[in-house]
Motif scaffolding. Structure first.
Motif, PDB file in Angstrom:
ATOM      1  N   GLY A 155      46.288  17.454 -38.474  1.00 47.07           N
ATOM      2  CA  GLY A 155      45.055  18.231 -38.568  1.00 47.07           C
ATOM      3  C   GLY A 155      44.490  18.592 -37.199  1.00 47.07           C
ATOM      4  N   SER A 202      38.181  16.573 -34.643  1.00 47.10           N
ATOM      5  CA  SER A 202      38.470  15.133 -34.604  1.00 47.10           C
ATOM      6  C   SER A 202      39.911  14.876 -34.160  1.00 47.10           C
ATOM      7  CB  SER A 202      38.197  14.493 -35.972  1.00 47.10           C
ATOM      8  OG  SER A 202      39.054  15.036 -36.961  1.00 47.10           O
ATOM      9  N   GLU A 232      49.349  21.228 -37.561  1.00 47.87           N
ATOM     10  CA  GLU A 232      48.237  21.958 -38.187  1.00 47.87           C
ATOM     11  C   GLU A 232      48.794  22.925 -39.241  1.00 47.87           C
ATOM     12  OE1 GLU A 232      44.782  22.195 -38.298  1.00 47.87           O
ATOM     13  OE2 GLU A 232      45.268  23.834 -39.664  1.00 47.87           O
ATOM     14  N   ALA A 233      48.193  22.881 -40.431  1.00 50.49           N
ATOM     15  CA  ALA A 233      48.670  23.708 -41.543  1.00 50.49           C
ATOM     16  C   ALA A 233      48.388  25.194 -41.321  1.00 50.49           C
ATOM     17  CB  ALA A 233      48.011  23.241 -42.835  1.00 50.49           C
ATOM     18  N   SER A 256      31.940  27.483 -37.274  1.00 51.29           N
ATOM     19  CA  SER A 256      30.751  26.630 -37.384  1.00 51.29           C
ATOM     20  C   SER A 256      29.548  27.246 -36.679  1.00 51.29           C
ATOM     21  CB  SER A 256      31.052  25.242 -36.821  1.00 51.29           C
ATOM     22  OG  SER A 256      31.226  25.340 -35.448  1.00 51.29           O
ATOM     23  N   GLY A 257      28.366  26.826 -37.172  1.00 54.12           N
ATOM     24  CA  GLY A 257      27.119  27.320 -36.580  1.00 54.12           C
ATOM     25  C   GLY A 257      27.065  28.832 -36.575  1.00 54.12           C
ATOM     26  N   ASN A 272      27.450  24.786 -33.184  1.00 51.19           N
ATOM     27  CA  ASN A 272      26.416  23.806 -32.848  1.00 51.19           C
ATOM     28  C   ASN A 272      27.115  22.451 -32.689  1.00 51.19           C
ATOM     29  OD1 ASN A 272      23.834  22.327 -34.968  1.00 51.19           O
ATOM     30  ND2 ASN A 272      24.135  22.176 -32.783  1.00 51.19           N
ATOM     31  N   VAL A 282      51.469  19.133 -43.517  1.00 54.58           N
ATOM     32  CA  VAL A 282      52.019  17.802 -43.794  1.00 54.58           C
ATOM     33  C   VAL A 282      51.935  17.543 -45.294  1.00 54.58           C
ATOM     34  CG1 VAL A 282      51.724  15.323 -43.378  1.00 54.58           C
ATOM     35  CG2 VAL A 282      51.457  16.955 -41.494  1.00 54.58           C
ATOM     36  N   ASP A 336      44.698  17.630 -49.292  1.00 57.36           N
ATOM     37  CA  ASP A 336      45.930  16.983 -48.815  1.00 57.36           C
ATOM     38  C   ASP A 336      45.701  15.609 -48.209  1.00 57.36           C
ATOM     39  OD1 ASP A 336      46.788  19.485 -49.362  1.00 57.36           O
ATOM     40  OD2 ASP A 336      47.742  19.844 -47.419  1.00 57.36           O
ATOM     41  N   MET A 384      29.230  23.188 -46.394  1.00 59.58           N
ATOM     42  CA  MET A 384      29.687  23.089 -45.009  1.00 59.58           C
ATOM     43  C   MET A 384      30.463  21.811 -44.772  1.00 59.58           C
ATOM     44  SD  MET A 384      26.734  24.469 -42.588  1.00 59.58           S
ATOM     45  CE  MET A 384      25.315  25.079 -43.422  1.00 59.58           C
ATOM     46  N   GLU A 422      35.884  14.239 -40.714  1.00 61.93           N
ATOM     47  CA  GLU A 422      35.340  14.472 -42.057  1.00 61.93           C
ATOM     48  C   GLU A 422      36.157  13.824 -43.167  1.00 61.93           C
ATOM     49  OE1 GLU A 422      34.248  18.665 -42.433  1.00 61.93           O
ATOM     50  OE2 GLU A 422      34.117  18.346 -44.599  1.00 61.93           O
ATOM     51  N   GLY A 466      24.353  19.749 -35.922  1.00 60.01           N
ATOM     52  CA  GLY A 466      25.370  19.312 -34.957  1.00 60.01           C
ATOM     53  C   GLY A 466      25.858  17.894 -35.213  1.00 60.01           C
ATOM     54  N   ASN A 487      27.671  16.647 -37.636  1.00 62.48           N
ATOM     55  CA  ASN A 487      29.031  16.476 -38.164  1.00 62.48           C
ATOM     56  C   ASN A 487      30.088  16.677 -37.096  1.00 62.48           C
ATOM     57  OD1 ASN A 487      28.669  15.793 -41.028  1.00 62.48           O
ATOM     58  ND2 ASN A 487      27.461  17.675 -41.002  1.00 62.48           N
ATOM     59  N   ILE A 488      29.887  17.695 -36.273  1.00 62.86           N
ATOM     60  CA  ILE A 488      30.873  17.924 -35.201  1.00 62.86           C
ATOM     61  C   ILE A 488      30.817  16.756 -34.216  1.00 62.86           C
ATOM     62  CG2 ILE A 488      31.436  19.423 -33.249  1.00 62.86           C
ATOM     63  CD1 ILE A 488      30.798  21.811 -35.024  1.00 62.86           C
TER      64      ILE A 488
HETATM   65  C1  FAD Z   1      30.740  27.401 -42.313  1.00 63.01           C
HETATM   66  C2  FAD Z   1      30.601  26.068 -41.648  1.00 63.01           C
HETATM   67  C3  FAD Z   1      29.701  25.901 -40.610  1.00 63.01           C
HETATM   68  C4  FAD Z   1      29.556  24.637 -40.000  1.00 63.01           C
HETATM   69  N1  FAD Z   1      28.686  24.517 -38.968  1.00 63.01           N
HETATM   70  C5  FAD Z   1      28.554  23.314 -38.358  1.00 63.01           C
HETATM   71  C6  FAD Z   1      27.742  23.162 -37.207  1.00 63.01           C
HETATM   72  O1  FAD Z   1      27.200  24.136 -36.680  1.00 63.01           O
HETATM   73  N2  FAD Z   1      27.603  21.923 -36.668  1.00 63.01           N
HETATM   74  C7  FAD Z   1      28.234  20.815 -37.196  1.00 63.01           C
HETATM   75  O2  FAD Z   1      28.056  19.706 -36.688  1.00 63.01           O
HETATM   76  N3  FAD Z   1      29.071  20.948 -38.248  1.00 63.01           N
HETATM   77  C8  FAD Z   1      29.256  22.156 -38.813  1.00 63.01           C
HETATM   78  N4  FAD Z   1      30.131  22.287 -39.859  1.00 63.01           N
HETATM   79  C9  FAD Z   1      30.937  21.115 -40.239  1.00 63.01           C
HETATM   80  C10 FAD Z   1      32.057  20.905 -39.200  1.00 63.01           C
HETATM   81  O3  FAD Z   1      32.755  22.112 -38.999  1.00 63.01           O
HETATM   82  C11 FAD Z   1      33.011  19.799 -39.643  1.00 63.01           C
HETATM   83  O4  FAD Z   1      32.264  18.629 -39.843  1.00 63.01           O
HETATM   84  C12 FAD Z   1      34.104  19.512 -38.620  1.00 63.01           C
HETATM   85  O5  FAD Z   1      34.889  20.667 -38.389  1.00 63.01           O
HETATM   86  C13 FAD Z   1      34.993  18.386 -39.098  1.00 63.01           C
HETATM   87  O6  FAD Z   1      36.023  18.212 -38.177  1.00 63.01           O
HETATM   88  P1  FAD Z   1      37.411  17.565 -38.618  1.00 63.01           P
HETATM   89  O7  FAD Z   1      38.277  17.601 -37.420  1.00 63.01           O
HETATM   90  O8  FAD Z   1      37.180  16.249 -39.249  1.00 63.01           O
HETATM   91  O9  FAD Z   1      37.958  18.498 -39.779  1.00 63.01           O
HETATM   92  P2  FAD Z   1      38.284  20.069 -39.788  1.00 63.01           P
HETATM   93  O10 FAD Z   1      37.539  20.785 -38.736  1.00 63.01           O
HETATM   94  O11 FAD Z   1      38.135  20.475 -41.189  1.00 63.01           O
HETATM   95  O12 FAD Z   1      39.814  20.100 -39.369  1.00 63.01           O
HETATM   96  C14 FAD Z   1      40.825  19.598 -40.235  1.00 63.01           C
HETATM   97  C15 FAD Z   1      42.093  20.358 -39.947  1.00 63.01           C
HETATM   98  O13 FAD Z   1      43.167  19.749 -40.660  1.00 63.01           O
HETATM   99  C16 FAD Z   1      44.014  20.769 -41.157  1.00 63.01           C
HETATM  100  N5  FAD Z   1      44.766  20.224 -42.276  1.00 63.01           N
HETATM  101  C17 FAD Z   1      44.308  19.880 -43.500  1.00 63.01           C
HETATM  102  N6  FAD Z   1      45.308  19.431 -44.278  1.00 63.01           N
HETATM  103  C18 FAD Z   1      46.429  19.489 -43.513  1.00 63.01           C
HETATM  104  C19 FAD Z   1      47.792  19.162 -43.759  1.00 63.01           C
HETATM  105  N7  FAD Z   1      48.224  18.705 -44.935  1.00 63.01           N
HETATM  106  N8  FAD Z   1      48.691  19.351 -42.755  1.00 63.01           N
HETATM  107  C20 FAD Z   1      48.297  19.822 -41.540  1.00 63.01           C
HETATM  108  N9  FAD Z   1      47.026  20.167 -41.276  1.00 63.01           N
HETATM  109  C21 FAD Z   1      46.093  19.995 -42.240  1.00 63.01           C
HETATM  110  C22 FAD Z   1      43.042  21.868 -41.544  1.00 63.01           C
HETATM  111  O14 FAD Z   1      43.699  23.117 -41.638  1.00 63.01           O
HETATM  112  C23 FAD Z   1      42.031  21.799 -40.410  1.00 63.01           C
HETATM  113  O15 FAD Z   1      42.356  22.648 -39.348  1.00 63.01           O
HETATM  114  C24 FAD Z   1      30.315  23.538 -40.462  1.00 63.01           C
HETATM  115  C25 FAD Z   1      31.231  23.721 -41.497  1.00 63.01           C
HETATM  116  C26 FAD Z   1      31.374  24.963 -42.084  1.00 63.01           C
HETATM  117  C27 FAD Z   1      32.380  25.133 -43.185  1.00 63.01           C
END
Ligand code: FAD
Length: 407
Positions: A9, A13, A30-31, A42-43, A48, A131, A173, A347, A376, A386, A388-389
């Motif tokens: 992913g 994170s 990355e998928a 985001s944001g 943000n 994956v 997944d 979100m 997440e 901000g 969650n990020i």
């Molecule tokens: C429209 C929107 C606006 C947002 N705005 C904000 C904001 O302004 N501030 C904030 O704090 N949070 C915001 N969030 C939330 C924030 O984007 C997430 O909390 C954050 O991106 C989580 O990070 P992550 O790395 O855990 O997961 P993600 O960013 O979801 O990344 C996970 C990655 O894993 C990949 N993946 C999934 N399954 C597989 C697999 N089987 N094989 C390979 N790859 C895979 C996905 O394609 C993805 O790229 C927003 C969310 C949305 C939807």
């Protein structure tokens, strides 16, 4: 080749773990066709990344998960994250409410910094590789099967984010991989999502917002949750911070009550001030009086119409029944039939890997050595602003530090 680390992913994170791990052979899978797709959205495309202020302000921003948040945030807090980006040459700006963005307000500038750091750390990146399974093959090794290849690694980080609604279906997944590895998943539900109300009498006022409204959630007439903040009327119901931040608690068998005037006024107080006004200046129209309390003309008109009260009624003409009706509608608007906006518009996902299955000092699974879960995918979701990020970066950093200590 056996990798030191495979990260599943490419969101904030996973990327942050890969950047900060000092191992030699790191593979990021990355998928999607590019990394950080959600981060770029985001944001509203401005990203943000965190919230300014004391790291203690982060306590209470993740529902009832304070116990965990306190332990995590002190390891890599908002100031550390902001320093990371400014040291990398990205200027930041902080809005009045504390939300921190890149100064350019372009989310891809954040993504670009992360990509160049991945390059500096010589991380091998494979996009368009989904994956499908992660298996423990020996005590110290994992096999990772994608739609294209099979890999092996000493350590695996699950950084797959929450539920993703794409092309008409829900993708989960990461949660399935963790279940296959005998981990418990707390049922995922949409969070930071809007409220859809059946027979929404304010639909024509979509776009109108109110400052400091209050929202309470009730189950069997018992108060479950109380929140205050800005409220946005939408075509289908309500949104805005007070709704988004409460949405993780919306369940069908509950009632939601909105006080459009906020906690400073309740229905009894509103009745009292209407009575007082009718004595002091009975000729004043109720609509004018409500405008003075901060309710806009259009909204006042909608409240009076919904209460079946003449829109030009004067304060002295209101009888007890009408007074009670309008005060209840404004201060205790009760919604019994609603749905949450769902994963299509959420979100973030609430639910995910049960937190008691992860060592909070390391982000390593308590059941499977060498398996880390960050971002997440964890049962940890924050308010808007901000949070969650920040938590994605914080947990990514903690995992990287533990991996470094093993090298
Ligand atoms: C429209 C929107 C606006 C947002 N705005 C904000 C904001 O302004 N501030 C904030 O704090 N949070 C915001 N969030 C939330 C924030 O984007 C997430 O909390 C954050 O991106 C989580 O990070 P992550 O790395 O855990 O997961 P993600 O960013 O979801 O990344 C996970 C990655 O894993 C990949 N993946 C999934 N399954 C597989 C697999 N089987 N094989 C390979 N790859 C895979 C996905 O394609 C993805 O790229 C927003 C969310 C949305 C939807």
């Amino acid at each position: 080749m056996i990798y030191d680390l495979i990260v599943v992913g490419g969101g904030p994170s996973g990327i942050f773990t890969a950047i900060n791990f000092k191992g030699k052979k790191i593979l990021l899978l990355e998928a999607e066709s590019k990394l950080g797709k959600k981060l770029s959205l985001s944001g509203a495309g401005q990203c943000n990344i965190t919230n300014d202020g004391d790291s203690k302000d982060f306590h209470g921003k993740y529902g009832d998960k304070d116990k965990f948040v306190k332990r995590l945030i002190r390891r890599f807090d908002n100031k550390s994250l902001m320093n990371f980006f400014t040291d990398a040459g990205l200027e930041l700006t902080t809005k009045e409410d504390g939300r921190v963005f890149p100064k350019s307000l372009i989310s891809n500038d954040v993504v670009s910094v992360l990509l160049s750091k991945l390059e500096d750390n010589k991380v091998e990146i494979k996009c368009n590789e989904r994956v499908e399974a992660v298996r423990k093959i020996e005590d110290n090794f994992y096999s990772v099967k994608t739609n294209e290849n099979k890999y092996q690694a000493a350590n695996v980080v699950i950084a797959t984010g929450g539920c993703l609604f794409a092309k008409g279906s829900l993708k989960v997944d990461g949660f399935n991989m963790l279940k296959d590895l005998e981990h418990t998943i707390i049922e995922p539900v949409p969070a930071l999502t809007s409220l859809h109300v059946n027979n929404h009498f304010l639909h024509s006022l979509s776009g109108v917002s109110l400052e400091n409204a209050s929202l309470t959630i009730w189950k069997n007439e018992k108060l479950v949750k109380r929140a205050e903040g800005d409220l946005l009327i939408t075509h289908k119901g309500f949104s805005g911070p007070v709704v988004l931040n409460s949405s993780r608690y919306f369940h069908n068998n509950e009632q939601i009550k909105i006080n459009f005037l906020g906690e400073k006024t309740n229905k009894n107080k509103l009745e009292e001030v209407i009575i007082r006004e009718s004595k002091i200046s009975g000729k004043t129209k109720l609509a004018t009086f409500l405008n003075r309390l901060g309710i806009s003309k259009n909204l006042t008109y909608a409240f009076l119409t919904e209460s079946i009260i003449e829109t030009d009624i004067r304060c002295s003409e209101i009888d007890k029944a009408k007074r009670k009706k309008i005060a209840k509608l404004i201060c205790e608007y009760t919604i019994s039939s609603f749905t949450s906006g769902g994963f299509e518009v959420a979100m973030i996902t609430a639910g995910g890997l049960a937190l008691d299955q992860v060592n909070m000092k390391t982000m390593e699974s308590k059941q499977a050595k060498g398996l880390y879960i960050v971002g997440e995918a964890l049962d940890l979701d924050g308010d808007t602003g901000g949070y969650n990020i920040q938590m994605a970066f914080t947990t990514g950093m903690i995992a990287a530090e533990d991996l470094n200590s093993k090298m």
